[in-house]
Design a protein around this motif. Structure first.
Motif, mmCIF file in Angstrom:
data_model
loop_
_atom_site.group_PDB
_atom_site.id
_atom_site.type_symbol
_atom_site.label_atom_id
_atom_site.label_comp_id
_atom_site.label_asym_id
_atom_site.label_seq_id
_atom_site.Cartn_x
_atom_site.Cartn_y
_atom_site.Cartn_z
ATOM 1 N N THR A 331 0.842 -1.193 0.000
ATOM 2 C CA THR A 331 0.000 0.000 0.000
ATOM 3 C C THR A 331 0.879 1.246 0.000
ATOM 4 O O THR A 331 1.879 1.288 0.724
ATOM 5 N N PRO A 332 0.557 2.258 -0.791
ATOM 6 C CA PRO A 332 1.381 3.481 -0.827
ATOM 7 C C PRO A 332 1.466 4.136 0.546
ATOM 8 O O PRO A 332 0.550 4.026 1.366
ATOM 9 N N PRO A 333 2.566 4.826 0.829
ATOM 10 C CA PRO A 333 2.719 5.490 2.144
ATOM 11 C C PRO A 333 1.620 6.499 2.432
ATOM 12 O O PRO A 333 1.258 6.688 3.592
ATOM 13 N N SER A 334 1.116 7.151 1.400
ATOM 14 C CA SER A 334 0.056 8.143 1.628
ATOM 15 C C SER A 334 -1.211 7.495 2.165
ATOM 16 O O SER A 334 -1.920 8.087 2.997
ATOM 17 N N VAL A 335 -1.500 6.277 1.707
ATOM 18 C CA VAL A 335 -2.682 5.574 2.211
ATOM 19 C C VAL A 335 -2.430 5.048 3.625
ATOM 20 O O VAL A 335 -3.309 5.092 4.490
ATOM 21 N N LEU A 480 -5.883 -2.890 -0.879
ATOM 22 C CA LEU A 480 -6.084 -4.287 -0.521
ATOM 23 C C LEU A 480 -5.013 -4.812 0.440
ATOM 24 O O LEU A 480 -5.348 -5.494 1.420
ATOM 25 N N PRO A 481 -3.697 -4.575 0.259
ATOM 26 C CA PRO A 481 -2.712 -5.063 1.235
ATOM 27 C C PRO A 481 -2.934 -4.517 2.635
ATOM 28 O O PRO A 481 -2.769 -5.240 3.623
ATOM 29 N N PHE A 482 -3.316 -3.245 2.732
ATOM 30 C CA PHE A 482 -3.571 -2.700 4.064
ATOM 31 C C PHE A 482 -4.819 -3.322 4.683
ATOM 32 O O PHE A 482 -4.873 -3.516 5.909
ATOM 33 N N ALA A 483 -5.817 -3.645 3.857
ATOM 34 C CA ALA A 483 -7.012 -4.300 4.394
ATOM 35 C C ALA A 483 -6.647 -5.634 5.039
ATOM 36 O O ALA A 483 -7.161 -5.993 6.103
ATOM 37 N N ALA A 484 -5.724 -6.383 4.400
ATOM 38 C CA ALA A 484 -5.278 -7.639 4.998
ATOM 39 C C ALA A 484 -4.524 -7.390 6.306
ATOM 40 O O ALA A 484 -4.711 -8.116 7.298
ATOM 41 N N PHE A 485 -3.686 -6.362 6.326
ATOM 42 C CA PHE A 485 -2.928 -6.042 7.535
ATOM 43 C C PHE A 485 -3.865 -5.645 8.676
ATOM 44 O O PHE A 485 -3.710 -6.111 9.817
ATOM 45 N N ALA A 486 -4.837 -4.787 8.387
ATOM 46 C CA ALA A 486 -5.780 -4.353 9.425
ATOM 47 C C ALA A 486 -6.634 -5.519 9.913
ATOM 48 O O ALA A 486 -6.934 -5.628 11.107
ATOM 49 N N SER A 487 -7.021 -6.412 8.992
ATOM 50 C CA SER A 487 -7.823 -7.566 9.395
ATOM 51 C C SER A 487 -7.045 -8.474 10.341
ATOM 52 O O SER A 487 -7.597 -8.965 11.340
ATOM 53 N N LEU A 488 -5.774 -8.690 10.066
ATOM 54 C CA LEU A 488 -4.961 -9.521 10.950
ATOM 55 C C LEU A 488 -4.733 -8.848 12.307
ATOM 56 O O LEU A 488 -4.674 -9.521 13.343
#
Length: 543
Positions: A331-335, A480-488
């Motif tokens: 995920t980009p740093p801005s997101v 999408l990658p951050f969504a996986a990180f937040a879900s975990l």
């Protein structure tokens, strides 16, 4: 001819020089390694001592026990009283004296019990066989060896016997066969059996004395400290993992800082994932140890194993969380910056809960009733609010949804409207076969040819369709990658309840003291001094 001989001699001289240089280089390398060996040996020795100072004390204890038991063989009066079987006492000390008291009790009692039962049974069979003649004695010894050997070996497959008395059954088999077979050729086998039993008993007694009364190391205490260390390691691992995730791409770190962060993350959960066999072995040895508490409460070793199992389930989530740092799509740093504050606060609260559980076990008290504070709930709500405030990142806009639907519909229509060519006109047969096998072979080849042509046509259309879909769903793929990180990260909170329940059950079974305000002082946890190299695992060999 002379020129060729001269040339050959020059080549040989050159080859000898090259070989001489290679030999010198190898000798220099060997010399350098020999010079480094004392320093490397000293570093390894000091590292072993630094990891656990108790290892030095244990080595001195073993040396002292061997010296004492060797007097049975060295002193003339003791040697005349016991005989050559005194060497069995030395062998018993070498085999039985382990690092912890529980392991020594496990091996010592198994060895003594197995030797006693085997000796009594062998002498009973010998007494019955002697009264029946020489031939019947040989037959009875062979039959008893077969029956007892098969029965004892089958008993080793029973889970309870294998877990607690496997070593004793092995010693029983060894002693029974030695006494039974020896009794056929030796006349004074009873005297030998008595002396051997006495020497083994002396060796076990010296081992138990040194292990239980001289600077004892308890398996239960090692298991207790190992559980504390695992909780502390998971807390540090989660905190370092979340901090590293939001630093990556935002702040340029040097390699030393990155490597130290990776070590903290990896070591935290590695100690948990690799602890199954060690926990079970320490728990088994702790079950043999005497009750040492003030009120003689039973050590809840089974509950410690359950806590370890729950921590491993928790550790799997931390491993997946660490994997998000090394994914190819990031995920980009801005997101990431939009969700940095609630995620860091959430990880901090989870780490506080794990540290509080570690301190409660260390101080042998119940955990705080408010261990799940309002700050954890607030951080979770803030993360949920931050995610809902950016619907386009996770759900996509209405225009992108419409475009995606149109692209999918267009792809399906193109697949339906593709013209099918008449394959019969394009098929050329080298020879006409009139039998049924030839026609069947031709029919089997037709679908493969059609499928290959359809696949080639799809390859032409696939780049255009995939590029359109990638462009229209670009915003979704970035988040999408951050969504996986937040879900975990949220999953760690869900699994935190199971950890708290098992730790509270541990406090109830171990009769921990009640919680009082002011007991929540955070104490840094040191690495547990669990010596895995000193045969914590039960030995199943024949000693």
């Amino acid at each position: 001819m002379v020129a060729k001989l001269v040339h050959a001699e020059m080549e040989m001289a050159t080859g000898e020089k090259i070989m001489g240089w290679e030999v010198k280089k190898r000798m220099n390398r060997i010399g350098e390694k020999m010079k480094r060996m004392p320093r490397m040996a000293w570093k390894s020795t000091w590292k072993v001592r630094r990891e656990d100072p108790r290892r030095v004390i244990h080595a001195i204890k073993v040396g002292l026990a061997l010296t004492v038991v060797s007097l049975l063989y060295l002193l003339e009066p003791l040697f005349k009283g016991i005989g050559e079987n005194a060497i069995w006492a030395v062998m018993t000390v070498v085999v039985v004296l382990e690092f912890t008291a529980g392991a020594t009790l496990y091996k010592g009692l198994n060895r003594g019990l197995g030797t006693l039962l085997a000796g009594l049974l062998a002498l009973l069979i010998e007494y019955i066989a002697e009264a029946s003649g020489r031939v019947f004695q040989a037959l009875s010894i062979g039959a008893s060896v077969f029956i007892i050997g098969a029965a004892a070996t089958y008993m080793r497959f029973i889970p309870y016997i294998k877990k607690n008395y496997d070593y004793g059954v092995v010693i029983f088999l060894l002693t029974f066969n030695l006494i039974s077979v020896t009794s056929y050729r030796v006349d004074n086998v009873r005297k030998i059996a008595h002396e051997r039993f006495y020497t083994i008993a002396i060796g076990c007694a010296i081992s138990l004395f040194m292990s239980l009364l001289v600077f004892p190391n308890w398996s239960g205490q090692d298991l207790h400290e190992s559980t504390i260390f695992k909780l502390q390691g998971l807390a540090d691992s989660i905190q370092a993992c979340v901090n590293e995730y939001f630093k990556n791409g935002v702040i340029q770190e040097n390699e030393d800082v990155k490597s130290s962060s990776e070590d903290t993350i990896y070591k935290g959960y590695k100690a948990v994932l690799d602890s199954k066999s060690t926990d079970e072995t320490l728990a088994l040895h702790a079950s043999w140890e005497p009750r040492r508490s003030r009120y003689c409460h039973r050590f809840p070793w089974q509950q410690y194993v359950k806590v370890g199992a729950v921590l491993r389930q928790f550790g799997y989530t931390v491993v997946a969380l660490h994997g998000c740092l090394r994914t190819e799509i990031q995920t980009p740093p801005s997101v990431r910056a939009m969700f940095k504050d609630p995620c860091i606060r959430l990880a901090t609260e989870v780490s506080k809960v794990l540290i509080e559980l570690a301190n409660s076990i260390r101080n042998r008290r119940h955990c705080s009733p408010e261990i799940l504070s309002d700050h954890l709930h607030e951080a979770l709500q803030d993360l949920n609010t931050a995610i809902k405030s950016q619907p386009r990142l996770f759900l996509g806009s209405d225009d992108s949804k419409t475009t995606n639907m149109l692209a999918a519909a267009a792809a399906s229509q193109v697949g339906q409207k593709k013209p099918r060519k008449n394959n019969s006109s394009g098929v050329t047969l080298s020879s006409v076969k009139t039998d049924s096998s030839a026609s069947l072979e031709w029919k089997n080849k037709r679908p493969s040819a059609e499928q290959s042509k359809e696949a080639s046509e799809r390859k032409v259309l696939r780049p255009q369709l995939s590029s359109k879909i990638a462009i229209t769903s670009l915003e979704f793929s970035e988040a999408l990658p951050f969504a996986a990180f937040a879900s975990l990260l949220v999953e760690t909170i869900a699994k935190l309840d199971h950890v708290i329940e098992e730790v509270e059950e541990l406090g109830r079974l171990a009769c921990f003291k009640e919680y009082r305000p002011g007991d929540e002082i955070v104490v840094t946890c040191e690495k547990p001094r669990v010596d895995v190299t000193q045969s914590h695992l039960p030995s199943h060999g024949v000693d």
